[in-house]
Design a protein around this motif. Structure first.
Motif, PDB file in Angstrom:
ATOM      1  N   VAL A   1       4.254  51.766 -45.945  1.00 51.71           N
ATOM      2  CA  VAL A   1       5.209  50.701 -46.199  1.00 51.71           C
ATOM      3  C   VAL A   1       6.304  50.824 -45.158  1.00 51.71           C
ATOM      4  CG1 VAL A   1       6.824  49.771 -47.870  1.00 51.71           C
ATOM      5  CG2 VAL A   1       4.720  50.814 -48.668  1.00 51.71           C
ATOM      6  N   SER A   2       6.597  49.728 -44.459  1.00 51.39           N
ATOM      7  CA  SER A   2       7.653  49.703 -43.450  1.00 51.39           C
ATOM      8  C   SER A   2       8.817  48.897 -43.978  1.00 51.39           C
ATOM      9  CB  SER A   2       7.155  49.074 -42.150  1.00 51.39           C
ATOM     10  OG  SER A   2       6.233  49.930 -41.539  1.00 51.39           O
ATOM     11  N   LEU A   3      10.025  49.413 -43.784  1.00 55.03           N
ATOM     12  CA  LEU A   3      11.220  48.834 -44.373  1.00 55.03           C
ATOM     13  C   LEU A   3      12.252  48.510 -43.316  1.00 55.03           C
ATOM     14  CD1 LEU A   3      12.980  48.285 -46.933  1.00 55.03           C
ATOM     15  CD2 LEU A   3      13.558  50.700 -46.880  1.00 55.03           C
ATOM     16  N   GLY A   4      12.660  47.244 -43.219  1.00 52.90           N
ATOM     17  CA  GLY A   4      13.813  46.829 -42.433  1.00 52.90           C
ATOM     18  C   GLY A   4      13.640  46.772 -40.933  1.00 52.90           C
ATOM     19  N   LYS A   5      14.759  46.423 -40.264  1.00 53.78           N
ATOM     20  CA  LYS A   5      14.773  46.234 -38.811  1.00 53.78           C
ATOM     21  C   LYS A   5      14.604  47.556 -38.077  1.00 53.78           C
ATOM     22  CE  LYS A   5      18.555  43.796 -39.004  1.00 53.78           C
ATOM     23  NZ  LYS A   5      19.783  43.135 -38.595  1.00 53.78           N
ATOM     24  N   GLY A   6      15.425  48.548 -38.417  1.00 56.62           N
ATOM     25  CA  GLY A   6      15.269  49.875 -37.838  1.00 56.62           C
ATOM     26  C   GLY A   6      14.158  50.524 -38.635  1.00 56.62           C
ATOM     27  N   VAL A   7      12.926  50.256 -38.263  1.00 57.70           N
ATOM     28  CA  VAL A   7      11.762  50.523 -39.104  1.00 57.70           C
ATOM     29  C   VAL A   7      11.731  51.960 -39.611  1.00 57.70           C
ATOM     30  CG1 VAL A   7       9.248  50.594 -39.144  1.00 57.70           C
ATOM     31  CG2 VAL A   7      10.411  48.748 -37.953  1.00 57.70           C
ATOM     32  N   ALA A   8      11.588  52.066 -40.919  1.00 60.51           N
ATOM     33  CA  ALA A   8      11.362  53.343 -41.581  1.00 60.51           C
ATOM     34  C   ALA A   8      10.018  53.220 -42.278  1.00 60.51           C
ATOM     35  CB  ALA A   8      12.463  53.644 -42.588  1.00 60.51           C
ATOM     36  N   THR A   9       9.095  54.096 -41.957  1.00 58.03           N
ATOM     37  CA  THR A   9       7.752  54.028 -42.531  1.00 58.03           C
ATOM     38  C   THR A   9       7.606  55.104 -43.594  1.00 58.03           C
ATOM     39  OG1 THR A   9       6.897  53.201 -40.446  1.00 58.03           O
ATOM     40  CG2 THR A   9       5.298  54.088 -41.998  1.00 58.03           C
ATOM     41  N   PHE A  10       7.090  54.689 -44.744  1.00 52.55           N
ATOM     42  CA  PHE A  10       6.861  55.598 -45.863  1.00 52.55           C
ATOM     43  C   PHE A  10       5.382  55.550 -46.219  1.00 52.55           C
ATOM     44  CE2 PHE A  10      11.150  53.986 -46.150  1.00 52.55           C
ATOM     45  CZ  PHE A  10      11.896  55.125 -46.377  1.00 52.55           C
ATOM     46  N   TYR A  11       4.794  56.693 -46.474  1.00 57.12           N
ATOM     47  CA  TYR A  11       3.374  56.764 -46.794  1.00 57.12           C
ATOM     48  C   TYR A  11       3.193  57.052 -48.278  1.00 57.12           C
ATOM     49  CZ  TYR A  11       2.781  56.922 -41.790  1.00 57.12           C
ATOM     50  OH  TYR A  11       2.817  56.610 -40.459  1.00 57.12           O
ATOM     51  N   VAL A  12       2.247  56.312 -48.892  1.00 62.48           N
ATOM     52  CA  VAL A  12       1.921  56.556 -50.298  1.00 62.48           C
ATOM     53  C   VAL A  12       0.438  56.879 -50.405  1.00 62.48           C
ATOM     54  CG1 VAL A  12       3.779  55.152 -51.263  1.00 62.48           C
ATOM     55  CG2 VAL A  12       1.592  54.072 -50.739  1.00 62.48           C
ATOM     56  N   ALA A  13       0.090  57.634 -51.425  1.00 60.57           N
ATOM     57  CA  ALA A  13      -1.298  58.012 -51.669  1.00 60.57           C
ATOM     58  C   ALA A  13      -1.667  57.629 -53.093  1.00 60.57           C
ATOM     59  CB  ALA A  13      -1.473  59.521 -51.473  1.00 60.57           C
ATOM     60  N   ARG A  14      -2.897  57.241 -53.260  1.00 63.52           N
ATOM     61  CA  ARG A  14      -3.393  56.830 -54.573  1.00 63.52           C
ATOM     62  C   ARG A  14      -3.405  58.014 -55.529  1.00 63.52           C
ATOM     63  NH1 ARG A  14      -8.975  53.537 -55.689  1.00 63.52           N
ATOM     64  NH2 ARG A  14      -8.786  53.550 -57.948  1.00 63.52           N
ATOM     65  N   VAL A  15      -3.025  57.742 -56.771  1.00 59.64           N
ATOM     66  CA  VAL A  15      -3.036  58.746 -57.825  1.00 59.64           C
ATOM     67  C   VAL A  15      -4.283  58.515 -58.671  1.00 59.64           C
ATOM     68  CG1 VAL A  15      -1.834  59.594 -59.879  1.00 59.64           C
ATOM     69  CG2 VAL A  15      -0.522  58.811 -57.902  1.00 59.64           C
ATOM     70  N   GLU A  16      -5.089  59.532 -58.835  1.00 59.31           N
ATOM     71  CA  GLU A  16      -6.279  59.405 -59.678  1.00 59.31           C
ATOM     72  C   GLU A  16      -5.838  59.276 -61.125  1.00 59.31           C
ATOM     73  OE1 GLU A  16      -9.388  58.990 -58.664  1.00 59.31           O
ATOM     74  OE2 GLU A  16      -8.669  59.118 -56.605  1.00 59.31           O
ATOM     75  N   GLN A  17      -6.392  58.257 -61.810  1.00 57.47           N
ATOM     76  CA  GLN A  17      -6.028  58.029 -63.202  1.00 57.47           C
ATOM     77  C   GLN A  17      -7.163  57.298 -63.908  1.00 57.47           C
ATOM     78  OE1 GLN A  17      -2.486  55.709 -62.656  1.00 57.47           O
ATOM     79  NE2 GLN A  17      -3.602  53.804 -62.509  1.00 57.47           N
ATOM     80  N   ASP A  18      -7.097  57.241 -65.222  1.00 59.62           N
ATOM     81  CA  ASP A  18      -8.129  56.582 -66.018  1.00 59.62           C
ATOM     82  C   ASP A  18      -7.796  55.134 -66.345  1.00 59.62           C
ATOM     83  OD1 ASP A  18      -9.705  58.857 -66.072  1.00 59.62           O
ATOM     84  OD2 ASP A  18      -8.726  59.640 -67.858  1.00 59.62           O
ATOM     85  N   ASP A  19      -6.643  54.646 -65.964  1.00 61.42           N
ATOM     86  CA  ASP A  19      -6.222  53.284 -66.267  1.00 61.42           C
ATOM     87  C   ASP A  19      -6.978  52.306 -65.369  1.00 61.42           C
ATOM     88  OD1 ASP A  19      -4.966  50.892 -66.762  1.00 61.42           O
ATOM     89  OD2 ASP A  19      -2.943  51.695 -66.580  1.00 61.42           O
TER      90      ASP A  19
END
Length: 108
Positions: A1-19
C-alpha cells in the motif's frame, strides 16, 4: 500500500484463518521496509492511497485516505471488491503505521 505524495510503502501479508467471508491482512513481518514511517501528518488529510502488487501493478483503483482507513472499492469479474486498509496515526510523533486490512468480495 502506497500512501501520499512523499510515497510511503507499507507491506501487508495474508493471515491464515477459517473465515470464508473475508481475508485478513497484517503488517508483513518479512518486509524489509518498516511498518511505521515518519510523515507530515497535515499532508495525510485527503492523501491518495494505492494498493500495489509486489511487482508494482495497481490491484485496485486509487482511493483517498478517510481518517485512518483507506477504503478501496471496485467491481471486476462480476464481483464487488472491498479492501479496507487500516492505519494507526500518531500525530504527536508524526508517525503512521499500517495496522492491517480486510478484503471482502460479494457477487454483484
Amino acid at each position: 500500500v502506497s500512501l501520499g505524495k512523499g510515497v510511503a510503502t507499507f507491506y501487508v501479508a495474508r493471515v491464515e484463518q477459517d473465515d470464508e467471508t473475508c481475508v485478513a491482512y497484517r503488517p508483513d513481518p518479512a518486509a524489509r521496509a518498516p511498518p511505521k514511517r515518519r510523515v507530515d501528518i497535515d499532508a495525510l488529510a485527503g492523501a491518495t492511497v494505492r494498493a500495489l502488487s509486489l511487482q508494482g501493478a495497481e490491484v485496485a483503483p486509487a482511493t483517498t485516505l478517510d481518517g485512518e482507513i483507506a477504503p478501496f472499492r471496485w467491481t471486476a469479474q462480476g464481483l464487488d471488491w472491498h479492501f479496507d486498509v487500516r492505519f494507526a496515526i500518531d500525530s504527536t510523533k508524526s508517525v503512521v503505521a499500517v495496522d492491517g486490512a480486510t478484503l471482502t468480495v460479494t457477487i454483484n
